[in-house]
Design a protein around this motif. Sequence first.
Motif, PDB file in Angstrom:
ATOM      1  N   ARG A 135       0.843  -1.184   0.000  1.00  0.00           N
ATOM      2  CA  ARG A 135       0.000   0.000   0.000  1.00  0.00           C
ATOM      3  C   ARG A 135       0.880   1.235   0.000  1.00  0.00           C
ATOM      4  O   ARG A 135       1.925   1.225   0.649  1.00  0.00           O
ATOM      5  N   PRO A 136       0.496   2.291  -0.758  1.00  0.00           N
ATOM      6  CA  PRO A 136      -0.720   2.388  -1.573  1.00  0.00           C
ATOM      7  C   PRO A 136      -0.608   1.548  -2.842  1.00  0.00           C
ATOM      8  O   PRO A 136       0.488   1.259  -3.318  1.00  0.00           O
ATOM      9  N   LEU A 137      -1.779   1.195  -3.387  1.00  0.00           N
ATOM     10  CA  LEU A 137      -1.833   0.343  -4.571  1.00  0.00           C
ATOM     11  C   LEU A 137      -3.087   0.683  -5.356  1.00  0.00           C
ATOM     12  O   LEU A 137      -4.184   0.754  -4.793  1.00  0.00           O
ATOM     13  N   GLN A 138      -2.918   0.900  -6.646  1.00  0.00           N
ATOM     14  CA  GLN A 138      -4.059   1.200  -7.498  1.00  0.00           C
ATOM     15  C   GLN A 138      -4.647  -0.094  -8.038  1.00  0.00           C
ATOM     16  O   GLN A 138      -3.930  -1.021  -8.388  1.00  0.00           O
ATOM     17  N   GLY A 139      -5.950  -0.145  -8.116  1.00  0.00           N
ATOM     18  CA  GLY A 139      -6.615  -1.321  -8.650  1.00  0.00           C
ATOM     19  C   GLY A 139      -8.082  -1.340  -8.282  1.00  0.00           C
ATOM     20  O   GLY A 139      -8.518  -0.685  -7.321  1.00  0.00           O
ATOM     21  N   LYS A 140      -8.856  -2.100  -9.031  1.00  0.00           N
ATOM     22  CA  LYS A 140     -10.288  -2.203  -8.789  1.00  0.00           C
ATOM     23  C   LYS A 140     -10.544  -2.883  -7.451  1.00  0.00           C
ATOM     24  O   LYS A 140     -10.037  -3.958  -7.172  1.00  0.00           O
ATOM     25  N   GLY A 141     -11.346  -2.238  -6.612  1.00  0.00           N
ATOM     26  CA  GLY A 141     -11.728  -2.814  -5.341  1.00  0.00           C
ATOM     27  C   GLY A 141     -10.666  -2.760  -4.263  1.00  0.00           C
ATOM     28  O   GLY A 141     -10.831  -3.357  -3.194  1.00  0.00           O
ATOM     29  N   VAL A 142      -9.571  -2.036  -4.510  1.00  0.00           N
ATOM     30  CA  VAL A 142      -8.482  -1.934  -3.540  1.00  0.00           C
ATOM     31  C   VAL A 142      -8.767  -0.791  -2.563  1.00  0.00           C
ATOM     32  O   VAL A 142      -9.232   0.280  -2.957  1.00  0.00           O
ATOM     33  N   ILE A 143      -8.458  -1.036  -1.286  1.00  0.00           N
ATOM     34  CA  ILE A 143      -8.645  -0.021  -0.246  1.00  0.00           C
ATOM     35  C   ILE A 143      -7.281   0.515   0.171  1.00  0.00           C
ATOM     36  O   ILE A 143      -6.366  -0.259   0.467  1.00  0.00           O
ATOM     37  N   ASN A 144      -7.151   1.832   0.192  1.00  0.00           N
ATOM     38  CA  ASN A 144      -5.893   2.487   0.547  1.00  0.00           C
ATOM     39  C   ASN A 144      -6.079   3.402   1.752  1.00  0.00           C
ATOM     40  O   ASN A 144      -7.205   3.842   2.052  1.00  0.00           O
ATOM     41  N   PRO A 145      -5.003   3.721   2.444  1.00  0.00           N
ATOM     42  CA  PRO A 145      -5.104   4.635   3.589  1.00  0.00           C
ATOM     43  C   PRO A 145      -5.750   5.965   3.184  1.00  0.00           C
ATOM     44  O   PRO A 145      -5.363   6.580   2.182  1.00  0.00           O
ATOM     45  N   GLY A 146      -6.731   6.386   3.948  1.00  0.00           N
ATOM     46  CA  GLY A 146      -7.356   7.686   3.727  1.00  0.00           C
ATOM     47  C   GLY A 146      -8.261   7.792   2.524  1.00  0.00           C
ATOM     48  O   GLY A 146      -8.716   8.894   2.204  1.00  0.00           O
ATOM     49  N   ASP A 147      -8.541   6.671   1.835  1.00  0.00           N
ATOM     50  CA  ASP A 147      -9.376   6.787   0.642  1.00  0.00           C
ATOM     51  C   ASP A 147     -10.858   6.858   1.010  1.00  0.00           C
ATOM     52  O   ASP A 147     -11.240   6.886   2.186  1.00  0.00           O
ATOM     53  N   ARG A 148     -11.709   6.915  -0.014  1.00  0.00           N
ATOM     54  CA  ARG A 148     -13.129   7.138   0.226  1.00  0.00           C
ATOM     55  C   ARG A 148     -13.770   6.016   1.048  1.00  0.00           C
ATOM     56  O   ARG A 148     -14.688   6.272   1.840  1.00  0.00           O
ATOM     57  N   VAL A 149     -13.306   4.770   0.858  1.00  0.00           N
ATOM     58  CA  VAL A 149     -13.892   3.659   1.606  1.00  0.00           C
ATOM     59  C   VAL A 149     -13.588   3.807   3.098  1.00  0.00           C
ATOM     60  O   VAL A 149     -14.467   3.660   3.948  1.00  0.00           O
ATOM     61  N   VAL A 150     -12.343   4.101   3.396  1.00  0.00           N
ATOM     62  CA  VAL A 150     -11.944   4.296   4.793  1.00  0.00           C
ATOM     63  C   VAL A 150     -12.722   5.453   5.415  1.00  0.00           C
ATOM     64  O   VAL A 150     -13.204   5.363   6.555  1.00  0.00           O
ATOM     65  N   LYS A 151     -12.886   6.531   4.670  1.00  0.00           N
ATOM     66  CA  LYS A 151     -13.602   7.700   5.189  1.00  0.00           C
ATOM     67  C   LYS A 151     -15.084   7.405   5.392  1.00  0.00           C
ATOM     68  O   LYS A 151     -15.693   7.848   6.379  1.00  0.00           O
ATOM     69  N   ILE A 152     -15.681   6.662   4.477  1.00  0.00           N
ATOM     70  CA  ILE A 152     -17.100   6.331   4.585  1.00  0.00           C
ATOM     71  C   ILE A 152     -17.371   5.520   5.846  1.00  0.00           C
ATOM     72  O   ILE A 152     -18.318   5.790   6.595  1.00  0.00           O
ATOM     73  N   PHE A 153     -16.537   4.516   6.115  1.00  0.00           N
ATOM     74  CA  PHE A 153     -16.748   3.715   7.320  1.00  0.00           C
ATOM     75  C   PHE A 153     -16.383   4.487   8.589  1.00  0.00           C
ATOM     76  O   PHE A 153     -17.002   4.290   9.636  1.00  0.00           O
ATOM     77  N   SER A 154     -15.406   5.373   8.475  1.00  0.00           N
ATOM     78  CA  SER A 154     -15.054   6.196   9.633  1.00  0.00           C
ATOM     79  C   SER A 154     -16.226   7.078  10.045  1.00  0.00           C
ATOM     80  O   SER A 154     -16.442   7.330  11.232  1.00  0.00           O
ATOM     81  N   GLN A 155     -16.996   7.530   9.069  1.00  0.00           N
ATOM     82  CA  GLN A 155     -18.143   8.401   9.350  1.00  0.00           C
ATOM     83  C   GLN A 155     -19.235   7.709  10.156  1.00  0.00           C
ATOM     84  O   GLN A 155     -20.044   8.375  10.799  1.00  0.00           O
ATOM     85  N   VAL A 156     -19.281   6.376  10.117  1.00  0.00           N
ATOM     86  CA  VAL A 156     -20.274   5.651  10.915  1.00  0.00           C
ATOM     87  C   VAL A 156     -19.625   4.967  12.116  1.00  0.00           C
ATOM     88  O   VAL A 156     -20.222   4.102  12.764  1.00  0.00           O
ATOM     89  N   GLY A 157     -18.380   5.350  12.425  1.00  0.00           N
ATOM     90  CA  GLY A 157     -17.725   4.858  13.626  1.00  0.00           C
ATOM     91  C   GLY A 157     -17.027   3.515  13.489  1.00  0.00           C
ATOM     92  O   GLY A 157     -16.792   2.839  14.494  1.00  0.00           O
ATOM     93  N   TRP A 158     -16.659   3.141  12.258  1.00  0.00           N
ATOM     94  CA  TRP A 158     -15.968   1.877  12.022  1.00  0.00           C
ATOM     95  C   TRP A 158     -14.504   2.160  11.688  1.00  0.00           C
ATOM     96  O   TRP A 158     -14.199   3.108  10.958  1.00  0.00           O
ATOM     97  N   GLU A 159     -13.615   1.311  12.203  1.00  0.00           N
ATOM     98  CA  GLU A 159     -12.185   1.492  11.977  1.00  0.00           C
ATOM     99  C   GLU A 159     -11.659   0.458  10.985  1.00  0.00           C
ATOM    100  O   GLU A 159     -12.197  -0.643  10.847  1.00  0.00           O
ATOM    101  N   TRP A 160     -10.589   0.845  10.334  1.00  0.00           N
ATOM    102  CA  TRP A 160     -10.003   0.032   9.267  1.00  0.00           C
ATOM    103  C   TRP A 160      -8.795  -0.748   9.780  1.00  0.00           C
ATOM    104  O   TRP A 160      -7.930  -0.196  10.474  1.00  0.00           O
ATOM    105  N   GLY A 161      -8.734  -2.033   9.399  1.00  0.00           N
ATOM    106  CA  GLY A 161      -7.616  -2.874   9.802  1.00  0.00           C
ATOM    107  C   GLY A 161      -6.299  -2.519   9.152  1.00  0.00           C
ATOM    108  O   GLY A 161      -5.236  -2.994   9.579  1.00  0.00           O
ATOM    109  N   GLY A 162      -6.334  -1.682   8.140  1.00  0.00           N
ATOM    110  CA  GLY A 162      -5.095  -1.232   7.520  1.00  0.00           C
ATOM    111  C   GLY A 162      -4.308  -0.287   8.397  1.00  0.00           C
ATOM    112  O   GLY A 162      -3.133  -0.002   8.123  1.00  0.00           O
ATOM    113  N   TYR A 163      -4.952   0.206   9.456  1.00  0.00           N
ATOM    114  CA  TYR A 163      -4.266   1.081  10.399  1.00  0.00           C
ATOM    115  C   TYR A 163      -3.744   0.330  11.632  1.00  0.00           C
ATOM    116  O   TYR A 163      -3.216   0.950  12.551  1.00  0.00           O
ATOM    117  N   PHE A 164      -3.912  -1.001  11.652  1.00  0.00           N
ATOM    118  CA  PHE A 164      -3.374  -1.767  12.774  1.00  0.00           C
ATOM    119  C   PHE A 164      -1.859  -1.606  12.826  1.00  0.00           C
ATOM    120  O   PHE A 164      -1.196  -1.503  11.780  1.00  0.00           O
TER     121      PHE A 164
END
Length: 243
Positions: free
Chosen positions: A200-229
């Motif tokens: 990471r970071p890595l470009q590709g379909k369905g890939v999750i990266n630090p600070g990207d929209r997927v991480v932000k969307i789940f952060s907004q509902v109080g969920w944390e990402w395992g990529g920050y472990f």
Amino acid sequence: MKRTAAIAFAVIASVACGAAKPAAVPTPSPTPTSTSTTSTSPAPTATPSPSPSAPPEFTAAVARVSRDQLPYSWRPGCPVSYRDLRLVTLTYWGFDNRPHTGELVVRKNVTDDIRKAFKKLYDRRWPIRRMKLVDAYKASDFDSIEADNTSAFNCRRVDNSPNWSNHAYGEAIDINPRENPYVTASGGTSHANARKFTKRPLQGKGVINPGDRVVKIFSQVGWEWGGYFSGDKDYQHFSKGGG
């Protein structure tokens, strides 16, 4: 003689009256108007191109779960009762750029979080490979990951630990686990089909990266990402409150 003369006079008078009547004058025909023989065709009308049909709206239906729906993933002794779980049937955007319907089982207290997060992913057409209950793989976490399956509830413990995973509480989700593998601190992964996705970071379909929209969307509902472990990274993993 007089009678003959009278008759002759009457004839002459009759002829004279007829000659005095004016002759009928023929009405002249109207002069024909010349018309052009050249016809003008109407200008062709452009046919509008059909607009592509709009994708269906996002839906997320929540229902109670029966024991029979979880033949492998739930058993007596799990940290939550199956009565506390809910089946969420929702729309997701696939890797084939088309909408699909998938299923997730989560704890009833996080169903609103799931609906909000996955609606935003769908509205942004963020792709998910597939979404089936882990029971389709007999609750084998390894087989579900091999199939790149997005799943949530599974009554299992943390690898090499006596502690229950957050999945056992129905408060965790693994998304596109092939593109977002569990990676050890040394950079290894247990799935050969995921080895090219360990950085990471890595470009590709369905890939999750630090600070990207997927991480932000789940952060907004109080969920944390395992990529920050710290140490090992779990790029597929989101959980309520972390862990």
